[in-house]
Design a protein around this motif. Structure first.
Motif, PDB file in Angstrom:
ATOM      1  N   ARG A 228       0.828  -1.209   0.000  1.00 36.89           N
ATOM      2  CA  ARG A 228       0.000   0.000   0.000  1.00 36.89           C
ATOM      3  C   ARG A 228       0.867   1.265   0.000  1.00 36.89           C
ATOM      4  NH1 ARG A 228      -5.353   0.093   2.675  1.00 36.89           N
ATOM      5  NH2 ARG A 228      -6.133  -2.033   2.899  1.00 36.89           N
ATOM      6  N   ASN A 229       2.091   1.131   0.483  1.00 42.58           N
ATOM      7  CA  ASN A 229       2.939   2.286   0.748  1.00 42.58           C
ATOM      8  C   ASN A 229       3.190   3.119  -0.498  1.00 42.58           C
ATOM      9  OD1 ASN A 229       3.295   0.023   2.522  1.00 42.58           O
ATOM     10  ND2 ASN A 229       4.957   1.113   3.521  1.00 42.58           N
TER      11      ASN A 229
ATOM     12  N   TYR B  97       5.520   6.783  -1.841  1.00 42.66           N
ATOM     13  CA  TYR B  97       6.580   7.739  -1.507  1.00 42.66           C
ATOM     14  C   TYR B  97       6.736   8.755  -2.628  1.00 42.66           C
ATOM     15  CZ  TYR B  97       7.904   4.394   2.109  1.00 42.66           C
ATOM     16  OH  TYR B  97       7.878   3.560   3.200  1.00 42.66           O
TER      17      TYR B  97
ATOM     18  N   ARG C  83       7.559   9.917   2.681  1.00 36.59           N
ATOM     19  CA  ARG C  83       6.348   9.114   2.578  1.00 36.59           C
ATOM     20  C   ARG C  83       5.110   9.987   2.472  1.00 36.59           C
ATOM     21  NH1 ARG C  83       5.125   3.611   6.058  1.00 36.59           N
ATOM     22  NH2 ARG C  83       3.136   3.080   5.034  1.00 36.59           N
ATOM     23  N   VAL C  84       4.178   9.566   1.634  1.00 36.43           N
ATOM     24  CA  VAL C  84       2.839  10.150   1.613  1.00 36.43           C
ATOM     25  C   VAL C  84       1.890   9.086   2.150  1.00 36.43           C
ATOM     26  CG1 VAL C  84       3.318  11.758  -0.260  1.00 36.43           C
ATOM     27  CG2 VAL C  84       2.532   9.462  -0.808  1.00 36.43           C
ATOM     28  N   ASN C  85       0.611   9.432   2.220  1.00 33.29           N
ATOM     29  CA  ASN C  85      -0.324   8.458   2.793  1.00 33.29           C
ATOM     30  C   ASN C  85      -0.422   7.207   1.930  1.00 33.29           C
ATOM     31  OD1 ASN C  85      -1.800   9.923   0.732  1.00 33.29           O
ATOM     32  ND2 ASN C  85      -3.669   8.992   1.540  1.00 33.29           N
ATOM     33  N   ASP C  86      -0.846   6.124   2.517  1.00 35.68           N
ATOM     34  CA  ASP C  86      -0.966   4.860   1.795  1.00 35.68           C
ATOM     35  C   ASP C  86      -2.094   4.923   0.768  1.00 35.68           C
ATOM     36  OD1 ASP C  86       0.997   3.958   3.449  1.00 35.68           O
ATOM     37  OD2 ASP C  86      -0.300   2.650   4.641  1.00 35.68           O
TER      38      ASP C  86
ATOM     39  N   SER D 267      -5.320   3.053  -1.122  1.00 33.31           N
ATOM     40  CA  SER D 267      -6.460   2.346  -0.525  1.00 33.31           C
ATOM     41  C   SER D 267      -6.215   0.848  -0.431  1.00 33.31           C
ATOM     42  CB  SER D 267      -7.729   2.599  -1.354  1.00 33.31           C
ATOM     43  OG  SER D 267      -8.040   3.974  -1.369  1.00 33.31           O
TER      44      SER D 267
ATOM     45  N   ARG E  60      -2.134  13.839  -1.693  1.00 36.69           N
ATOM     46  CA  ARG E  60      -2.482  12.595  -1.002  1.00 36.69           C
ATOM     47  C   ARG E  60      -3.317  11.714  -1.919  1.00 36.69           C
ATOM     48  NH1 ARG E  60      -7.685  11.956   1.192  1.00 36.69           N
ATOM     49  NH2 ARG E  60      -9.062  13.748   0.864  1.00 36.69           N
ATOM     50  N   TRP E  61      -3.326  10.420  -1.575  1.00 34.91           N
ATOM     51  CA  TRP E  61      -4.210   9.468  -2.245  1.00 34.91           C
ATOM     52  C   TRP E  61      -5.614   9.591  -1.664  1.00 34.91           C
ATOM     53  CZ3 TRP E  61      -2.654   6.890  -6.443  1.00 34.91           C
ATOM     54  CH2 TRP E  61      -1.285   6.732  -6.657  1.00 34.91           C
TER      55      TRP E  61
END
Length: 696
Positions: free
Chosen positions: A312-313, A315, A326-329, A331, A372-373
């Motif tokens: 999920r990660n 970057y 890192r940015v948010n994971d 979904s 962000r995702w």
């Protein structure tokens, strides 16, 4: 300019040795001592008439040591209105040089083993003047090569022509000029350089086969990482991502690798890598940073209890700091996801394997404004599986065209190709793609120019049935309301390992297709079967005539699974990777010089009206000679024969002498926001080195 090292022998002794070498070549090869220049002048701005700042374009003030000196542009010229003048008033230690810039846009390209006539018109009041040559070594960068000829004192404009020794191995460019190391004044003008190597019978170009086929050079150093992924960044550096590099032992040891490679110097910078980004997705954001999504959470189990699992990660890699943040994971996890930048700078990612090893049906959407995702409920979901690394090309109306190119196994059910409208959340089948279930690691490109909205899909195979890969190409015009694929010309035949000619319908998967500044597509690399049987063949596809020119020079390194080829800002093509079925990985780097680099001096972009261009505007550039066209090429972000964001945007021109107005499209779907390479192409088909501009 790298300064000349302190000599171990006197300059006069070195000069005598150099003159002896030249004389020896004359005697043994039967060359005239004062030969005429035999082919195109390879010098950029040879008459010194184009000025940038205080000195001529492509020339610099150089030298070393402590001495009193002045440089100036003089109006006392052999022809035209300018010459370069260097005066030493206190010779002291060292020297001063009016030299060509050690820059890929200015330094003449040379061929190993060839010889060149160097010519200059000069005046000098001191006998302490000499023609000096530096060479670009693939491993060492720019190094001093030799002093070729002393220039006698003369008060009238006099021409000196000298023939070089053969170009040494691993040398691709040289620069030269005139050095003064005694009190006096030196003036130079009207430089010339020509390849005087005898052409083969019937060949009008002295560079031999390179004039029509181009040439490859294998770098004398290996990559420091397994180059699974390659991203051409706005800095001119190349981001090479390996993660675990398809090595389960490195995965178990959490040995994850990334390197930044600088093509101009051959230097590698190691980057701390936070996760196993092996088989992730990647794309440039509009600010030039690189969004990297997903990757490898786990290798397939030996007992078949599970397959590969997606991360999920996510970057962002910043080329300004050579670091990941890192940015948010996402979904859901994704291994082998697509990544397509949209006209507003957002990113859509589809396909791949999820955290449970099954195909993900999520639409992952990254908001550039929010950095962000979006969550599952925020992004529109079609709940469709698009395969692994599905090639999703942004169309001029904002929809995504799934070309049918993918990785591994059979294609999707139905026609194998479709149009996805994210806004309306609809999927429309596209017909006409042949052998849709044999498109594993085929490659699809939006042909030059992007305004034409035509896509070419080349080659492919099937890693499950392991049939012979094919030579098919299919072509589609996306402008009609209901576009349909039609058959294109077949990829030219090549040879396999051991030089065995191909027969029948054999072709290649793992194919690479690179958009070149002259508007053609360079096709290279590939293999006949899954991770086996490399195919040595390369060709040029011309979108205007819908034809391939066979017989381009071939990469001497096999390029099958986990290989990539991509355009460098200097107009060359870099090739990396090969991961055959025995688990080895070829770390060699190859660089291809297309035929246009052997036609003469490059045009120069001498001025830009800023590097931030808004849509629908008419930015202005200045050039040093007439040009045929100008275009933007989006830098590569390629893996597994997949770079759906690769595109070439034509820039219609308004010409007023050396000032050129360029008309940038007002449609961001044609040129999604971000950094691009700006090329101009001379009337002889020779491209400039790119300047970087930011769109949007």
């Amino acid at each position: 300019m790298r300064t000349e090292p302190r000599p171990l022998m006197s300059r006069r002794d070195r000069l005598r040795i150099a003159q002896f070498l030249v004389l020896t070549l004359v005697l043994f090869l039967g060359l005239p001592e004062r030969p005429g220049l035999a082919s195109a002048n390879l010098i950029a701005n040879p008459g010194l008439e184009s000025i940038e700042g205080a000195f001529p374009v492509c020339w610099e003030q150089s030298g070393y040591g402590n001495n009193g000196h002045t440089f100036e542009v003089s109006t006392d010229a052999h022809s035209g209105s300018r010459s370069m003048s260097v005066t030493l008033t206190n010779a002291g230690q060292g020297d001063r040089k009016a030299m060509m810039l050690e820059d890929s846009s200015c330094a003449p390209n040379v061929t190993q083993g060839h010889q060149y006539d160097l010519s200059v018109w000069y005046k000098t009041s001191t006998p302490n003047t000499v023609m000096t040559v530096f060479r670009h070594d693939a491993a060492q960068g720019w190094v001093y090569w030799t002093d070729l000829a002393n220039l006698p004192v003369t008060t009238a404009w006099t021409q000196q022509t000298v023939r070089t020794p053969q170009i040494p191995a691993d040398t691709d460019q040289i620069v030269w000029g005139v050095t003064i190391y005694g009190n006096g004044t030196l003036k130079t003008d009207d430089y010339a350089m020509a390849d005087v190597t005898q052409p083969a019978p019937g060949d009008e170009c002295s560079a031999g086969a390179a004039c029509t086929k181009g040439s490859w050079a294998v770098m004398p150093f290996p990559s420091t990482v397994r180059a699974i992924h390659a991203v051409m960044m706005r800095t001119g550096d190349v981001l090479l991502i390996a993660g675990s590099g398809n090595n389960p032992d490195d995965f178990a040891a959490k040995t994850f690798k990334t390197a930044v490679y600088r093509p101009g110097t051959g230097q590698f910078t190691t980057v701390s890598t936070p996760e196993d980004l092996f088989c992730s997705g990647h794309v440039q954001l509009k600010d030039g940073r690189v969004l990297v999504m997903g990757g490898n959470k786990d290798y397939a189990a030996a007992d078949n209890s599970h397959g590969y699992k997606g991360l999920r990660n996510s970057y962002i890699f910043d080329p300004a700091t050579n670091s990941y943040s890192r940015v948010n994971d996402m979904s859901g996890g994704s291994w082998y996801p697509s990544a397509t930048v949209m006209g507003n700078g957002d990113v859509v990612s589809l396909g791949g394997l999820g955290e449970d090893s099954s195909g993900t049906v999520l639409t992952q959407y990254f908001s550039d404004a929010q950095q962000r995702w979006l969550g599952i409920g925020e992004a529109k979901q079609s709940w469709s599986f698009w395969g692994l690394y599905p090639s999703m090309i942004l169309m001029q109306d904002g929809r995504l065209f799934y070309t049918g190119s993918h990785v591994f196994g059979n294609g999707l059910s139905g026609s194998g190709s479709s149009i996805y409208d994210y806004g309306a959340n609809t999927i429309t089948p596209v017909t006409g793609l042949r052998r849709k279930d044999e498109r594993d690691q085929s490659m699809s490109v939006l042909l030059p120019p992007a305004q034409d909205q035509r896509v070419l899909t080349l080659g492919g195979g099937n890693n499950e049935t392991n049939v012979d890969a094919h030579r098919l190409t299919d072509l589609i015009d996306l402008k009609p309301a209901s576009p349909v694929y039609t058959a294109g010309p077949v990829i030219p035949q090549g040879t396999m390992t051991g030089g065995v000619p191909q027969t029948g319908g054999q072709g290649k998967m793992y194919v690479s297709a690179v958009l070149l500044p002259d508007g053609r597509v360079f096709e290279t690399g590939g293999g006949l079967h899954n991770r086996a049987d490399p195919v040595y063949e390369a060709s040029m596809y011309d979108p205007a005539s819908n034809t391939f020119t066979a017989g381009m020079a071939t990469d001497p390194v096999p390029r099958t699974y986990h290989s990539s080829a991509f355009l460098l800002p200097d107009g060359r093509v870099m090739s990396v990777g090969d991961n055959p079925g025995n688990g080895t990985f070829d770390m060699r780097i190859s660089v291809y010089s297309p035929p246009y680099l052997f036609k003469g001096a490059r045009p120069q972009i001498t001025g830009l009206s800023g590097t931030n261009w808004a849509y629908g505007t008419s930015p202005t550039i200045t050039v040093d000679k007439p040009i045929l066209k100008a275009e933007l090429i989006r830098p590569a972000a390629v893996t597994h024969s997949s770079d759906p964001n690769q595109r070439f945007i034509d820039l219609p021109m308004t010409v007023n002498g050396n000032t050129v107005g360029l008309n940038l499209t007002s449609n961001p779907n044609l040129a999604p926001p971000g950094w691009y390479m700006l090329f101009v192409v001379g009337t002889d088909g020779v491209p400039s080195v790119a300047k970087w501009v930011k769109i949007g």
